[in-house]
Design an enzyme around this catalytic site. Sequence first.
Site, mmCIF file in Angstrom:
data_model
loop_
_atom_site.group_PDB
_atom_site.id
_atom_site.type_symbol
_atom_site.label_atom_id
_atom_site.label_comp_id
_atom_site.label_asym_id
_atom_site.label_seq_id
_atom_site.Cartn_x
_atom_site.Cartn_y
_atom_site.Cartn_z
ATOM 1 N N TYR A 132 1.005 -1.095 0.042
ATOM 2 C CA TYR A 132 0.047 0.056 -0.006
ATOM 3 C C TYR A 132 0.947 1.097 -0.168
ATOM 4 O O TYR A 132 1.780 1.545 0.595
ATOM 5 C CB TYR A 132 -1.007 0.183 1.253
ATOM 6 N N THR A 158 -1.266 -2.437 -4.581
ATOM 7 C CA THR A 158 -2.663 -2.549 -4.597
ATOM 8 C C THR A 158 -3.391 -1.337 -4.762
ATOM 9 O O THR A 158 -3.115 -0.237 -4.084
ATOM 10 C CB THR A 158 -3.424 -3.379 -3.280
ATOM 11 N N HIS A 252 -10.483 -7.332 -4.826
ATOM 12 C CA HIS A 252 -10.123 -7.598 -3.394
ATOM 13 C C HIS A 252 -11.079 -8.664 -2.861
ATOM 14 O O HIS A 252 -11.671 -8.055 -1.524
ATOM 15 C CB HIS A 252 -10.258 -6.062 -2.659
#
Length: 363
Positions: A132, A158, A252
Amino acid sequence: MEDGPINVADFERLAAEKLERGPLDYFAGGAGDEVTLRENAEAWGHWRLRPRVLSGVREVSTAAEVLGRPVELPVLVAPVAYQRMAHPEAEAGMARGAAAAGTVMCLSTLSNTRPADVAVAAPEGRHWFQLYAFKDEGVTRALVDEAVGSGFEAILLTVDAPPGGNRERDRRNRFTMPVELGTPGLTAATGGREALSIEEIFAQMNHSLTWADVGDLASECEVPVFVKGVLTPEDAELALEHAAAGVVVSNHGGRQLDRSLATAEALPEVADALAGRGTLLVDGGIRRGVDVATALALGAAAVLVGRPALWGLAAGGQEGVARVLELLREELELALALLGCTAPSQLSRAHVRRAPVASVYSV
Ligand SMILES: Cc1cc2nc3c(=O)[nH]c(=O)nc-3n(C[C@H](O)[C@H](O)[C@H](O)COP(=O)(O)O)c2cc1C
């Protein structure tokens, strides 16, 4: 009768018996009305297989190549946050289970174990790091540096979170991640001493990342960078234009934008657009060897599994993970044999077609 779990659904039931309500709902749940969560699993069943017979298949292998290196099965372990909530072995157990199965384990930025410790726990394993991006670029860089320095072979950036999805199960349960489990890799990267709460972590993440940021990361990074959370050919194309090694077609696990496309629906058009350029991966709702075969036939180089590996971890630590992956390997091996293929690389579009519409509703 066979004792013990014989498929992923059995492991899910075992995990549900072991976990308390809060963690179980956090792991199992999705966003909003959970339409995407359900459709992810169902949509693989919207495809039918076209077996070729009498091809003299004798030896079948599930071995494949990902990023030019071998895996014993093209089923990777997806990054999943806070694995110590599932089992005390946490990410170390997950990594050892994946290594035993001869596949790659992806470690979440939100892990309860540092990348360096995962590398020590499973030195024979292959590891990738899920990233992230943080507002403070120094934090992002420190996370990447520890992972790459610990031998992690790729970064999965992501891009479908933050912000976090609307998880109503968690809201009803008043569930939040236990701070005491810690996210030591992240704590080290932020230069802090105290464990951060999940709210504090999300507040520090970069919520307005752009393609230019992907380009910067991919061109600076020593290892290949994947963009995880792509559902359209347009974005897959942009990912490659910005130096990504490939994409993970993913929503996700239905936890972010409810009613976004099921990944089995998104995969074929992304595969058509990439036409063999870059490495194409997919996750979401893969529960059976025939799901894996379908994904590979539609153009994926490999798939990732999130919850199935997590159910294995919750049910039996490292051995549970290894067993889940072995069950998927056996199912894939049988599917390949019955399709007339000796290896995953032989799967092609010729092995799948859309199911008749009427049957889609009875999957
Ligand atoms: C409990 C849970 C936590 C997750 N945490 C992360 C995460 O930290 N980073 C990330 O990129 N994806 C995360 N994911 C998404 C998975 O990497 C993967 O995309 C998804 O689980 C695939 O769907 P499946 O669970 O149906 O296999 C998480 C998924 C679950 C179920």
